[in-house]
Design an enzyme around this catalytic site. Structure first.
Site, PDB file in Angstrom:
ATOM      1  N   PRO A 143      42.478  14.906  15.951  1.00  0.00           N
ATOM      2  CA  PRO A 143      42.750  13.656  16.654  1.00  0.00           C
ATOM      3  C   PRO A 143      41.517  13.026  17.294  1.00  0.00           C
ATOM      4  O   PRO A 143      40.685  13.716  17.875  1.00  0.00           O
ATOM      5  CB  PRO A 143      43.777  14.040  17.719  1.00  0.00           C
ATOM      6  CG  PRO A 143      43.872  15.506  17.726  1.00  0.00           C
ATOM      7  CD  PRO A 143      43.236  16.027  16.489  1.00  0.00           C
ATOM      8  N   ASN A 144      41.449  11.735  17.135  1.00  0.00           N
ATOM      9  CA  ASN A 144      40.455  10.856  17.757  1.00  0.00           C
ATOM     10  C   ASN A 144      39.051  10.953  17.173  1.00  0.00           C
ATOM     11  O   ASN A 144      38.183  10.174  17.569  1.00  0.00           O
ATOM     12  CB  ASN A 144      40.402  11.067  19.282  1.00  0.00           C
ATOM     13  CG  ASN A 144      41.729  10.755  19.931  1.00  0.00           C
ATOM     14  OD1 ASN A 144      42.298   9.702  19.690  1.00  0.00           O
ATOM     15  ND2 ASN A 144      42.238  11.682  20.728  1.00  0.00           N
TER      16      ASN A 144
ATOM     17  N   ARG B  13      35.012   5.700  21.139  1.00  0.00           N
ATOM     18  CA  ARG B  13      35.462   6.448  22.313  1.00  0.00           C
ATOM     19  C   ARG B  13      34.297   7.141  23.015  1.00  0.00           C
ATOM     20  O   ARG B  13      33.402   7.668  22.379  1.00  0.00           O
ATOM     21  CB  ARG B  13      36.512   7.479  21.919  1.00  0.00           C
ATOM     22  CG  ARG B  13      35.951   8.597  21.043  1.00  0.00           C
ATOM     23  CD  ARG B  13      37.002   9.577  20.592  1.00  0.00           C
ATOM     24  NE  ARG B  13      37.441  10.435  21.651  1.00  0.00           N
ATOM     25  CZ  ARG B  13      37.532  11.754  21.568  1.00  0.00           C
ATOM     26  NH1 ARG B  13      37.205  12.378  20.461  1.00  0.00           N
ATOM     27  NH2 ARG B  13      37.948  12.458  22.590  1.00  0.00           N
TER      28      ARG B  13
ATOM     29  N   TYR C 238      30.203  11.383  22.921  1.00  0.00           N
ATOM     30  CA  TYR C 238      30.248  11.587  21.471  1.00  0.00           C
ATOM     31  C   TYR C 238      29.219  10.787  20.692  1.00  0.00           C
ATOM     32  O   TYR C 238      29.142  10.913  19.469  1.00  0.00           O
ATOM     33  CB  TYR C 238      31.652  11.269  20.945  1.00  0.00           C
ATOM     34  CG  TYR C 238      32.694  12.167  21.559  1.00  0.00           C
ATOM     35  CD1 TYR C 238      32.811  13.491  21.149  1.00  0.00           C
ATOM     36  CD2 TYR C 238      33.535  11.709  22.566  1.00  0.00           C
ATOM     37  CE1 TYR C 238      33.746  14.336  21.719  1.00  0.00           C
ATOM     38  CE2 TYR C 238      34.484  12.540  23.140  1.00  0.00           C
ATOM     39  CZ  TYR C 238      34.584  13.853  22.717  1.00  0.00           C
ATOM     40  OH  TYR C 238      35.502  14.682  23.286  1.00  0.00           O
TER      41      TYR C 238
ATOM     42  N   HIS D 191      32.452  21.386  17.402  1.00  0.00           N
ATOM     43  CA  HIS D 191      32.690  20.387  18.446  1.00  0.00           C
ATOM     44  C   HIS D 191      31.398  19.608  18.641  1.00  0.00           C
ATOM     45  O   HIS D 191      30.322  20.192  18.742  1.00  0.00           O
ATOM     46  CB  HIS D 191      33.119  21.051  19.754  1.00  0.00           C
ATOM     47  CG  HIS D 191      34.407  21.786  19.603  1.00  0.00           C
ATOM     48  ND1 HIS D 191      35.616  21.138  19.577  1.00  0.00           N
ATOM     49  CD2 HIS D 191      34.660  23.095  19.411  1.00  0.00           C
ATOM     50  CE1 HIS D 191      36.568  22.030  19.392  1.00  0.00           C
ATOM     51  NE2 HIS D 191      36.022  23.228  19.270  1.00  0.00           N
TER      52      HIS D 191
ATOM     53  N   ALA E 287      41.444  17.901  20.413  1.00  0.00           N
ATOM     54  CA  ALA E 287      42.193  18.459  21.544  1.00  0.00           C
ATOM     55  C   ALA E 287      43.120  19.596  21.133  1.00  0.00           C
ATOM     56  O   ALA E 287      43.479  20.436  21.965  1.00  0.00           O
ATOM     57  CB  ALA E 287      42.990  17.357  22.242  1.00  0.00           C
TER      58      ALA E 287
ATOM     59  N   ARG F   9      31.842  20.842  29.995  1.00  0.00           N
ATOM     60  CA  ARG F   9      32.818  19.789  30.279  1.00  0.00           C
ATOM     61  C   ARG F   9      33.953  20.354  31.127  1.00  0.00           C
ATOM     62  O   ARG F   9      33.808  21.390  31.769  1.00  0.00           O
ATOM     63  CB  ARG F   9      33.310  19.185  28.968  1.00  0.00           C
ATOM     64  CG  ARG F   9      32.150  18.493  28.215  1.00  0.00           C
ATOM     65  CD  ARG F   9      32.589  17.727  27.022  1.00  0.00           C
ATOM     66  NE  ARG F   9      33.463  16.613  27.425  1.00  0.00           N
ATOM     67  CZ  ARG F   9      34.225  15.966  26.582  1.00  0.00           C
ATOM     68  NH1 ARG F   9      34.259  16.305  25.303  1.00  0.00           N
ATOM     69  NH2 ARG F   9      34.996  14.975  26.990  1.00  0.00           N
TER      70      ARG F   9
ATOM     71  N   GLU G 257      34.537  26.466  13.373  1.00  0.00           N
ATOM     72  CA  GLU G 257      35.051  25.453  14.297  1.00  0.00           C
ATOM     73  C   GLU G 257      33.862  24.699  14.869  1.00  0.00           C
ATOM     74  O   GLU G 257      32.893  25.316  15.309  1.00  0.00           O
ATOM     75  CB  GLU G 257      35.839  26.125  15.426  1.00  0.00           C
ATOM     76  CG  GLU G 257      36.384  25.132  16.422  1.00  0.00           C
ATOM     77  CD  GLU G 257      37.194  25.814  17.516  1.00  0.00           C
ATOM     78  OE1 GLU G 257      38.293  26.310  17.220  1.00  0.00           O
ATOM     79  OE2 GLU G 257      36.701  25.855  18.665  1.00  0.00           O
TER      80      GLU G 257
ATOM     81  N   ASN H 260      37.042  20.499  13.065  1.00  0.00           N
ATOM     82  CA  ASN H 260      36.952  20.013  14.434  1.00  0.00           C
ATOM     83  C   ASN H 260      38.389  19.675  14.826  1.00  0.00           C
ATOM     84  O   ASN H 260      38.880  18.589  14.513  1.00  0.00           O
ATOM     85  CB  ASN H 260      36.055  18.778  14.533  1.00  0.00           C
ATOM     86  CG  ASN H 260      35.895  18.296  15.959  1.00  0.00           C
ATOM     87  OD1 ASN H 260      36.708  18.610  16.831  1.00  0.00           O
ATOM     88  ND2 ASN H 260      34.850  17.521  16.199  1.00  0.00           N
TER      89      ASN H 260
END
Length: 146
Positions: free
Chosen positions: A9-10, A17, A22, A100, A77, A107, A98, A74
């Site tokens: 998502p996103n 965003r 990012y 990110h 969330a 964060r 994985e 990735n």
């Protein structure tokens, strides 16, 4: 070699965003970067993106049957709570990384926990979009070592 890159998502909203987190490069830039890497390495790279958990699970399961030899994911969330994606990842035995874009360890506290990483061979974070290339290199090195 056939690789699959899954974006959750996103991720399709790159360049839109939270640019301070990012970056300013958009999703097409990422797709082109991954495509060029595949060409350089002489492998086929499919990129799949969905904002829907079930679609991501379906694609992971399909990879079991379609000759995929490595997965870069990735989960967005979903990283922090999708045991369903974790279980799908654990069901396939190809190398998995994985990724990110941001440094999740610097964060919010909830971002430091990944339920999906234990089903992967490696986790990469904080390298920006270049982390995808690092992940591809890792999978290629695993296949070469076999």
């Amino acid at each position: 070699m056939k690789l699959l890159v899954i974006n959750g998502p996103n991720i399709n909203f790159l360049g839109i965003r939270e640019k301070s987190v990012y970056g300013t490069q958009d999703y097409d830039y990422l797709l082109n970067m991954i495509g060029e890497k595949g060409q350089q390495e002489g492998c086929t790279v499919e990129v799949f993106q969905s904002n829907h958990e079930g679609a991501i699970i379906d694609r992971i399961q399909d990879s079991y049957f379609d000759g995929t030899e490595g997965i870069v994911i990735n989960p967005g969330a979903y990283t922090h709570y999708s045991y369903a994606i974790r279980d799908a990842l654990a069901s396939v035995t190809v190398p998995k990384v994985e990724i990110h874009i941001s440094n999740i360890m610097e964060r919010e506290d909830f971002r430091k926990v990944s339920v999906t990483a234990p089903a992967c061979d490696k986790q990469i974070y904080g390298e920006g979009l270049e982390g995808y290339l690092t992940a591809i290199d890792y999978i290629l090195s695993r296949k070469t070592a076999e």
